[in-house]
Design a protein around this motif. Structure first.
Motif, PDB file in Angstrom:
ATOM      1  N   ASN A  11       0.836  -1.191   0.000  1.00 41.06           N
ATOM      2  CA  ASN A  11       0.000   0.000   0.000  1.00 41.06           C
ATOM      3  C   ASN A  11       0.878   1.251   0.000  1.00 41.06           C
ATOM      4  OD1 ASN A  11       0.679   0.699   2.753  1.00 41.06           O
ATOM      5  ND2 ASN A  11      -0.804  -0.814   3.453  1.00 41.06           N
ATOM      6  N   GLU A  12       0.247   2.405  -0.066  1.00 40.22           N
ATOM      7  CA  GLU A  12       0.990   3.661  -0.145  1.00 40.22           C
ATOM      8  C   GLU A  12       1.850   3.910   1.096  1.00 40.22           C
ATOM      9  OE1 GLU A  12       1.301   5.584  -2.856  1.00 40.22           O
ATOM     10  OE2 GLU A  12       0.096   4.062  -3.844  1.00 40.22           O
ATOM     11  N   HIS A  13       1.369   3.517   2.266  1.00 39.26           N
ATOM     12  CA  HIS A  13       2.141   3.704   3.498  1.00 39.26           C
ATOM     13  C   HIS A  13       3.400   2.845   3.487  1.00 39.26           C
ATOM     14  CE1 HIS A  13      -0.954   6.164   5.272  1.00 39.26           C
ATOM     15  NE2 HIS A  13      -1.854   5.245   4.954  1.00 39.26           N
ATOM     16  N   GLU A  14       3.260   1.604   3.035  1.00 39.22           N
ATOM     17  CA  GLU A  14       4.418   0.714   2.943  1.00 39.22           C
ATOM     18  C   GLU A  14       5.420   1.236   1.918  1.00 39.22           C
ATOM     19  OE1 GLU A  14       2.437  -3.615   4.012  1.00 39.22           O
ATOM     20  OE2 GLU A  14       2.088  -2.761   2.032  1.00 39.22           O
ATOM     21  N   ALA A  15       4.907   1.744   0.803  1.00 35.83           N
ATOM     22  CA  ALA A  15       5.781   2.293  -0.233  1.00 35.83           C
ATOM     23  C   ALA A  15       6.571   3.479   0.304  1.00 35.83           C
ATOM     24  CB  ALA A  15       4.955   2.712  -1.451  1.00 35.83           C
ATOM     25  N   ARG A  16       5.901   4.354   1.036  1.00 36.12           N
ATOM     26  CA  ARG A  16       6.583   5.531   1.605  1.00 36.12           C
ATOM     27  C   ARG A  16       7.640   5.096   2.616  1.00 36.12           C
ATOM     28  NH1 ARG A  16       8.952  10.013   1.107  1.00 36.12           N
ATOM     29  NH2 ARG A  16       8.618  11.542   2.735  1.00 36.12           N
ATOM     30  N   LEU A  17       7.308   4.136   3.455  1.00 41.19           N
ATOM     31  CA  LEU A  17       8.259   3.626   4.441  1.00 41.19           C
ATOM     32  C   LEU A  17       9.502   3.073   3.735  1.00 41.19           C
ATOM     33  CD1 LEU A  17       7.671   1.779   7.656  1.00 41.19           C
ATOM     34  CD2 LEU A  17       9.049   0.629   5.952  1.00 41.19           C
ATOM     35  N   LEU A  18       9.322   2.280   2.709  1.00 39.83           N
ATOM     36  CA  LEU A  18      10.456   1.721   1.977  1.00 39.83           C
ATOM     37  C   LEU A  18      11.304   2.817   1.341  1.00 39.83           C
ATOM     38  CD1 LEU A  18       8.876  -1.395   0.261  1.00 39.83           C
ATOM     39  CD2 LEU A  18      10.756  -1.400   1.904  1.00 39.83           C
ATOM     40  N   GLN A  19      10.662   3.823   0.768  1.00 43.34           N
ATOM     41  CA  GLN A  19      11.411   4.918   0.144  1.00 43.34           C
ATOM     42  C   GLN A  19      12.256   5.659   1.182  1.00 43.34           C
ATOM     43  OE1 GLN A  19      10.827   4.030  -3.609  1.00 43.34           O
ATOM     44  NE2 GLN A  19      11.957   5.840  -3.090  1.00 43.34           N
ATOM     45  N   LEU A  20      11.700   5.875   2.373  1.00 42.05           N
ATOM     46  CA  LEU A  20      12.452   6.567   3.418  1.00 42.05           C
ATOM     47  C   LEU A  20      13.630   5.720   3.892  1.00 42.05           C
ATOM     48  CD1 LEU A  20       9.523   8.141   5.440  1.00 42.05           C
ATOM     49  CD2 LEU A  20      11.144   9.330   3.939  1.00 42.05           C
ATOM     50  N   LEU A  21      13.417   4.424   4.051  1.00 40.74           N
ATOM     51  CA  LEU A  21      14.515   3.542   4.440  1.00 40.74           C
ATOM     52  C   LEU A  21      15.595   3.546   3.365  1.00 40.74           C
ATOM     53  CD1 LEU A  21      12.611   0.488   5.962  1.00 40.74           C
ATOM     54  CD2 LEU A  21      13.921   2.228   7.208  1.00 40.74           C
ATOM     55  N   TYR A  22      15.177   3.486   2.121  1.00 46.80           N
ATOM     56  CA  TYR A  22      16.126   3.494   1.014  1.00 46.80           C
ATOM     57  C   TYR A  22      16.917   4.797   0.983  1.00 46.80           C
ATOM     58  CZ  TYR A  22      18.200   3.333  -3.558  1.00 46.80           C
ATOM     59  OH  TYR A  22      19.109   3.358  -4.574  1.00 46.80           O
ATOM     60  N   ALA A  23      16.258   5.879   1.370  1.00 44.69           N
ATOM     61  CA  ALA A  23      16.927   7.188   1.405  1.00 44.69           C
ATOM     62  C   ALA A  23      17.925   7.291   2.555  1.00 44.69           C
ATOM     63  CB  ALA A  23      15.886   8.297   1.499  1.00 44.69           C
ATOM     64  N   GLY A  24      17.965   6.272   3.402  1.00 46.59           N
ATOM     65  CA  GLY A  24      18.939   6.254   4.478  1.00 46.59           C
ATOM     66  C   GLY A  24      18.404   6.664   5.833  1.00 46.59           C
ATOM     67  N   TYR A  25      17.100   6.879   5.924  1.00 47.35           N
ATOM     68  CA  TYR A  25      16.511   7.250   7.208  1.00 47.35           C
ATOM     69  C   TYR A  25      16.599   6.082   8.179  1.00 47.35           C
ATOM     70  CZ  TYR A  25      14.087  11.389   5.278  1.00 47.35           C
ATOM     71  OH  TYR A  25      13.769  12.591   4.729  1.00 47.35           O
ATOM     72  N   GLU A  26      16.937   6.385   9.419  1.00 45.92           N
ATOM     73  CA  GLU A  26      16.872   5.381  10.480  1.00 45.92           C
ATOM     74  C   GLU A  26      15.418   5.283  10.943  1.00 45.92           C
ATOM     75  OE1 GLU A  26      19.698   6.456  13.466  1.00 45.92           O
ATOM     76  OE2 GLU A  26      21.391   6.210  12.098  1.00 45.92           O
ATOM     77  N   ASP A  27      15.095   4.214  11.656  1.00 47.71           N
ATOM     78  CA  ASP A  27      13.708   3.981  12.071  1.00 47.71           C
ATOM     79  C   ASP A  27      13.096   5.168  12.801  1.00 47.71           C
ATOM     80  OD1 ASP A  27      13.893   1.475  10.959  1.00 47.71           O
ATOM     81  OD2 ASP A  27      13.878   0.392  12.864  1.00 47.71           O
ATOM     82  N   ALA A  28      13.843   5.781  13.708  1.00 44.68           N
ATOM     83  CA  ALA A  28      13.302   6.910  14.478  1.00 44.68           C
ATOM     84  C   ALA A  28      12.933   8.071  13.556  1.00 44.68           C
ATOM     85  CB  ALA A  28      14.305   7.363  15.532  1.00 44.68           C
ATOM     86  N   ARG A  29      13.762   8.310  12.550  1.00 41.74           N
ATOM     87  CA  ARG A  29      13.474   9.402  11.612  1.00 41.74           C
ATOM     88  C   ARG A  29      12.290   9.051  10.710  1.00 41.74           C
ATOM     89  NH1 ARG A  29      17.690  12.035   7.300  1.00 41.74           N
ATOM     90  NH2 ARG A  29      16.337  13.746   6.656  1.00 41.74           N
ATOM     91  N   VAL A  30      12.205   7.793  10.302  1.00 39.20           N
ATOM     92  CA  VAL A  30      11.044   7.332   9.523  1.00 39.20           C
ATOM     93  C   VAL A  30       9.779   7.536  10.349  1.00 39.20           C
ATOM     94  CG1 VAL A  30       9.897   5.326   8.489  1.00 39.20           C
ATOM     95  CG2 VAL A  30      12.359   5.657   8.155  1.00 39.20           C
ATOM     96  N   ALA A  31       9.854   7.165  11.614  1.00 40.30           N
ATOM     97  CA  ALA A  31       8.692   7.313  12.505  1.00 40.30           C
ATOM     98  C   ALA A  31       8.240   8.770  12.567  1.00 40.30           C
ATOM     99  CB  ALA A  31       9.043   6.798  13.909  1.00 40.30           C
ATOM    100  N   ARG A  32       9.178   9.680  12.736  1.00 39.69           N
ATOM    101  CA  ARG A  32       8.812  11.106  12.784  1.00 39.69           C
ATOM    102  C   ARG A  32       8.211  11.566  11.468  1.00 39.69           C
ATOM    103  NH1 ARG A  32      13.691  11.259  15.545  1.00 39.69           N
ATOM    104  NH2 ARG A  32      14.812  12.035  13.710  1.00 39.69           N
ATOM    105  N   ALA A  33       8.814  11.146  10.368  1.00 43.44           N
ATOM    106  CA  ALA A  33       8.335  11.567   9.048  1.00 43.44           C
ATOM    107  C   ALA A  33       6.928  11.061   8.749  1.00 43.44           C
ATOM    108  CB  ALA A  33       9.298  11.079   7.961  1.00 43.44           C
ATOM    109  N   LEU A  34       6.612   9.872   9.258  1.00 39.77           N
ATOM    110  CA  LEU A  34       5.307   9.270   8.981  1.00 39.77           C
ATOM    111  C   LEU A  34       4.295   9.467  10.100  1.00 39.77           C
ATOM    112  CD1 LEU A  34       6.425   5.899   7.345  1.00 39.77           C
ATOM    113  CD2 LEU A  34       5.774   8.032   6.216  1.00 39.77           C
ATOM    114  N   GLY A  35       4.737  10.083  11.191  1.00 41.06           N
ATOM    115  CA  GLY A  35       3.834  10.290  12.317  1.00 41.06           C
ATOM    116  C   GLY A  35       3.488   9.006  13.047  1.00 41.06           C
ATOM    117  N   LEU A  36       4.451   8.088  13.104  1.00 40.48           N
ATOM    118  CA  LEU A  36       4.258   6.803  13.763  1.00 40.48           C
ATOM    119  C   LEU A  36       5.230   6.673  14.922  1.00 40.48           C
ATOM    120  CD1 LEU A  36       4.240   4.588  10.534  1.00 40.48           C
ATOM    121  CD2 LEU A  36       2.244   5.380  11.813  1.00 40.48           C
ATOM    122  N   SER A  37       5.011   5.663  15.749  1.00 40.12           N
ATOM    123  CA  SER A  37       5.982   5.383  16.801  1.00 40.12           C
ATOM    124  C   SER A  37       7.143   4.585  16.203  1.00 40.12           C
ATOM    125  CB  SER A  37       5.339   4.581  17.943  1.00 40.12           C
ATOM    126  OG  SER A  37       5.135   3.237  17.549  1.00 40.12           O
TER     127      SER A  37
END
Length: 96
Positions: A11-37
């Motif tokens: 889904n779109e949320h999973e796609a965004r998460l993968l793109q952020l990880l690919y961009a080098g974001y660590e989990d904490a930064r991905v969480a902030r970017a997506l508004g998740l824990s």
């Protein structure tokens, strides 16, 4: 048995998460970017790994490329994939 085509859709949320990880974001930064824990991001990553039958984030990135989930433009569906391989991206990021 094997995985059906449906099991290899994201889904779109999973796609965004993968793109952020690919961009080098660590989990904490991905969480902030997506508004998740942080923990929710970890669960989503684990679920994606299970979905495609891999045991590592590196393998997830490689499989995501194969399935066309990662793209240069940041949009799903670009079958060209990113300019560099997931492995090279991880090596470059870790060397920095």
């Amino acid at each position: 048995m094997g995985n059906s085509d449906k099991s290899h859709r994201i889904n779109e949320h999973e796609a965004r998460l993968l793109q952020l990880l690919y961009a080098g974001y660590e989990d904490a930064r991905v969480a902030r970017a997506l508004g998740l824990s942080h923990r929710t991001v970890q669960r989503h990553v684990k679920r994606l790994m299970l979905k495609v039958g891999v045991n590592s984030r590196l393998a997830l990135g490689a499989r995501a490329q194969e399935l066309g989930w990662l793209s240069r433009s940041g949009e799903r569906g670009d079958t060209q994939g990113p300019e560099t391989s997931w492995e090279q991206h991880v090596r470059d990021r870790d060397a920095a």
